[in-house]
Design an enzyme around this catalytic site. Structure first.
Site, PDB file in Angstrom:
ATOM      1  N   ARG A 274       0.822  -1.213   0.000  1.00 17.24           N
ATOM      2  CA  ARG A 274       0.000   0.000   0.000  1.00 17.24           C
ATOM      3  C   ARG A 274       0.860   1.270   0.000  1.00 17.24           C
ATOM      4  O   ARG A 274       0.412   2.311  -0.468  1.00 17.24           O
ATOM      5  CB  ARG A 274      -0.936   0.001   1.208  1.00 17.24           C
ATOM      6  CG  ARG A 274      -2.159  -0.858   0.971  1.00 17.24           C
ATOM      7  CD  ARG A 274      -3.075  -0.820   2.155  1.00 17.24           C
ATOM      8  NE  ARG A 274      -4.399  -1.325   1.803  1.00 17.24           N
ATOM      9  CZ  ARG A 274      -5.304  -1.706   2.693  1.00 17.24           C
ATOM     10  NH1 ARG A 274      -5.033  -1.642   3.976  1.00 17.24           N
ATOM     11  NH2 ARG A 274      -6.486  -2.130   2.292  1.00 17.24           N
TER      12      ARG A 274
ATOM     13  N   GLY B 139     -12.509  -4.111   1.498  1.00 17.36           N
ATOM     14  CA  GLY B 139     -13.901  -3.676   1.631  1.00 17.36           C
ATOM     15  C   GLY B 139     -14.303  -2.717   0.522  1.00 17.36           C
ATOM     16  O   GLY B 139     -15.409  -2.802  -0.021  1.00 17.36           O
TER      17      GLY B 139
HETATM   18  C1  3PG Z   1      -8.582  -1.728   4.897  1.00 15.06           C
HETATM   19  O1  3PG Z   1      -7.589  -2.240   5.392  1.00 15.06           O
HETATM   20  O2  3PG Z   1      -9.527  -2.402   4.462  1.00 15.06           O
HETATM   21  C2  3PG Z   1      -8.633  -0.238   4.759  1.00 15.06           C
HETATM   22  O3  3PG Z   1      -7.424   0.339   5.120  1.00 15.06           O
HETATM   23  C3  3PG Z   1      -9.777   0.298   5.571  1.00 15.06           C
HETATM   24  O4  3PG Z   1      -9.580   0.013   6.916  1.00 15.06           O
HETATM   25  P1  3PG Z   1     -10.825  -0.158   7.880  1.00 15.06           P
HETATM   26  O5  3PG Z   1     -11.551  -1.405   7.430  1.00 15.06           O
HETATM   27  O6  3PG Z   1     -10.287  -0.257   9.260  1.00 15.06           O
HETATM   28  O7  3PG Z   1     -11.707   1.069   7.691  1.00 15.06           O
HETATM   29 MG    MG Z   2     -10.754  -3.837   6.002  1.00 19.55          MG
END
Ligand code: 3PG
Ligand code: MG
Length: 399
Positions: A41, A380
């Site tokens: 990332r 997500g």
């Molecule tokens: C992830 O790792 O999916 C993103 O960085 C978002 O993080 P989060 O699910 O804690 O909002």
């Molecule tokens: Mg996540």
């Protein structure tokens, strides 16, 4: 898409201007040592940061890491990320030890043209994730004061209605960064007229996390291959016994219903690797799915399943994969994930790997990233995009 882009901003000229960049630097850390275990990332945001540096902007980067509870928590500090980012950029990154406090203010004020600063974890501040508009807004005001323009390059967080993602762009001239643009471009290929057969592989532990995307994908895909911990709830729905495997009892009926409606598109494992315990050195065997012993738990899909899934993948012209097939972090239970990943790279198809976990699996297993069409930085976020949901971070850029 009526979104302004980084190129539009660069064309206006950014030399000497402060540009606030929201990145998703939420990288996995080793639990013991705190070292970054996968810097994918960080590398993904380099094209945007590099272009801003070259154009002489004062670059202020912000991100979340993990899920701290609205207050400073040293285990979630972005400090190691600042070091790694500096190495990758080839120039030191100034690190602010708070997000909008004295350290951040002086760090930003001292930035020279073409320099990069990273603010401490956004989620050390309750305002970042607050459901209260006013509380989020107040935090967004403080963040927005650090920029003359805003770039969203945090694709992994665009599904979050958080201050840095949703409220800051309402306060500053805003554009999409290179990563966000590329992700949206690729994922939109999957939602509009994917070349067929379109095969989706889903894994990961919970059906409940994937339910919405399964619902959304069923009418669209030609085949849906299901592995990972969530396959056991589907197997149970078929009337099979799953021993002590992961099981979401309250989802069994939903899975039964999905199987009935799926017109045979859903493929489930035919064999699984079962173990005595959830441990890297646990005794384990491969069994057929109708022979899972009552005292053992499934931790990977078996070789016949891999062969069957691989056959379906070899026909595909478009592939989307989210979620590991087993506990790939333990060598004894990595073969399923590796087998599926390899089958995807061999297929003559446009392939997209979605998700922090599957992307990390690709790299952890030493597979060649370039043999996939695209490796998304969003888990997500990519799923919600495929579900057709409005993503707050994208909507905010459109306004
Ligand atoms: C992830 O790792 O999916 C993103 O960085 C978002 O993080 P989060 O699910 O804690 O909002
Ligand atoms: Mg996540």
């Amino acid at each position: 898409m009526s979104i302004r882009t980084l190129d539009d901003l660069l064309a206006e000229g950014v030399s000497g201007r402060r540009v606030l960049v929201r990145a998703d630097l939420n990288v996995p850390l080793d639990k013991q040592t705190g070292a970054i275990t996968d810097d994918g990332r960080i590398r993904a945001v380099l094209p945007t940061l590099g272009a801003l540096v070259e154009a002489g902007a004062k670059v202020v980067v912000c991100s979340h890491l993990g899920r701290p509870k609205g207050a400073p928590d040293p285990q979630f500090s972005l400090s190691p990320v600042a070091d790694r980012l500096g190495e990758l950029l080839g120039a030191p990154v100034r690190f602010a030890t708070d997000t909008v406090g004295d350290s951040a203010r002086s760090t930003v004020a001292d930035l020279a043209d073409g320099q990069v600063a990273l603010l401490e974890n956004l989620r050390f501040n309750a305002g970042e994730t607050s459901k209260d508009e006013a509380e989020r807004g107040a935090f967004a005001d403080q963040l927005a004061a650090f920029g003359d323009a805003y770039v969203d390059d945090a694709f992994g967080a665009v599904h979050r209605k958080h201050a840095s993602v949703y409220d800051v762009p309402a306060r500053l001239p805003h554009v999409a960064g290179r990563l966000v643009l590329r992700e949206v471009e690729v994922l939109s290929k999957l939602t509009s007229e994917p070349e067929r057969p379109y095969v989706v592989v889903l894994g990961g532990s919970k059906v409940s996390d994937k339910l919405a995307v399964i619902e959304a994908l069923l009418p669209t895909v030609d085949r849906l291959l299901i592995g990972g911990g969530m396959c056991f709830t589907f197997l149970k729905a078929q009337g099979l016994e799953v021993g002590t495997s992961l099981l979401e009892k309250d989802m069994v009926e939903t899975c039964r219903n999905l199987l009935e409606r799926s017109e045979g598109k859903i493929m489930l494992p035919v064999d699984v690797v079962v173990a005595d315990a959830f441990a890297p050195d646990a005794a384990h065997d491969t069994v057929r799915v109708d022979g899972i012993p009552s005292h053992r738990l499934g931790l990977d899909v078996g070789p016949e399943t891999v062969a069957g899934f691989a056959a379906a993948l070899s026909q595909a012209k478009t592939i989307f994969w989210n979620g590991p097939m087993g506990v790939f972090e333990m060598a004894a239970f990595a073969a399923g994930t590796r087998g599926i990943a390899e089958a995807i790279t061999k297929a003559d198809a446009f392939s997209v790997v979605g998700g922090g976990d599957s992307a990390a699996a690709v790299r952890a297993l030493g597979l060649d990233e370039s043999s996939f069409g695209h490796i998304s930085t969003g888990g997500g976020a990519s799923l919600e995009y495929l579900e057709g949901k409005t993503l707050p971070g994208i909507a905010a850029l459109e306004n």
